[in-house]
Design a protein around this motif. Structure first.
Motif: not given
Ligand code: MG
Ligand code: C5P
Length: 216
Positions: A42-44, A26-28, A100-102
């Motif tokens: 934005l990663s939770a 997800k982040g990548t 909005i990640d995670g």
């Molecule tokens: Mg992540």
């Protein structure tokens, strides 16, 4: 009584929820999308880790314990962090487009966020087997320094994903709001599939030369 209004109007603010098991990429992939399509990422999980480290935070210990156990932090904390980060980005003049990640990892988070903040445009779901996820997380553990990148926490996170987070994806799928990607592939191949979705979103269709030149 006036109806409860959400913080943003979906006409002004685009939100895409990015979901998938831990280690799905997800982040990548969010960083790729951010670079090419002008989104705020934005990663939770990252916001929670920052809050946990912030001096004077009343939630530091609570967050640390939840993360180590792979449990979902009470939604009030996470939603407040996300809403603040969105307001900050908009105030700083960024385009009001958010990955909005995670998040949302639990049904109550999804319902509350869409009611109080803004409705999402769709869910981008990175689907990946546990076997692959585990390999990636153990590799990441060599450098991440994360308290939850260890075998015991990983198994707990898988369980929470299956029991608590996957039902959120299923609920959005029932509303036809999920775009699913095979996240088993290489980073490049996954991003190729991601690009199709985002090109489509912005109607960046590619016109081939021959369609312009060929008289037939
Ligand atoms: Mg992540
Ligand atoms: O997404 P990431 O893997 O960085 O999340 C790490 C941890 O942060 C999760 O296992 C969970 O404990 C917490 N978290 C949460 N609620 C979210 C996102 C992350 O409680 N929406």
């Amino acid at each position: 009584m006036a109806p409860i209004t959400s913080a943003f109007d979906p006409k002004d603010v685009t939100v895409i929820f990015v979901l998938g098991g831990p280690g799905a990429g997800k982040g990548t992939q969010c960083e790729n999308i951010k670079r090419d399509y002008d989104f705020v990422h934005l990663s939770a999980g990252d916001l929670l880790r920052e809050e946990q480290k912030r001096e004077g935070s009343q939630y530091g210990e609570l967050i640390q314990n939840y993360i180590r156990e792979g449990l979902i932090v009470p939604m009030e904390v996470t939603i407040a962090l996300l809403e603040n980060a969105m307001k900050e980005a908009i105030a700083a003049g960024k385009k009001a487009r958010f990955l909005i990640d995670g998040f949302p990892r639990k049904m109550d988070q999804a319902e509350k966020f869409e009611e109080a903040v803004v409705e999402c445009k769709f869910v981008l779901y990175f689907n990946c087997t546990e076997e692959t996820l585990k390999q990636r997380l153990l590799k990441r553990a060599e450098t991440s320094g994360r308290v939850d990148d260890n075998e015991e926490s990983i198994l707990k996170r898988f369980r929470v994903f299956k029991d608590t987070s996957k039902p959120v994806i299923d609920a959005f799928a029932a509303k036809n709001k999920v775009r699913e990607i095979n996240a088993e592939q290489s980073i490049e191949a996954v991003y190729n599939d991601v690009k199709k979705i985002f090109d489509d979103l912005f109607q960046m269709h590619t016109y081939h030369y021959f369609t312009l030149l060929d008289p037939y």
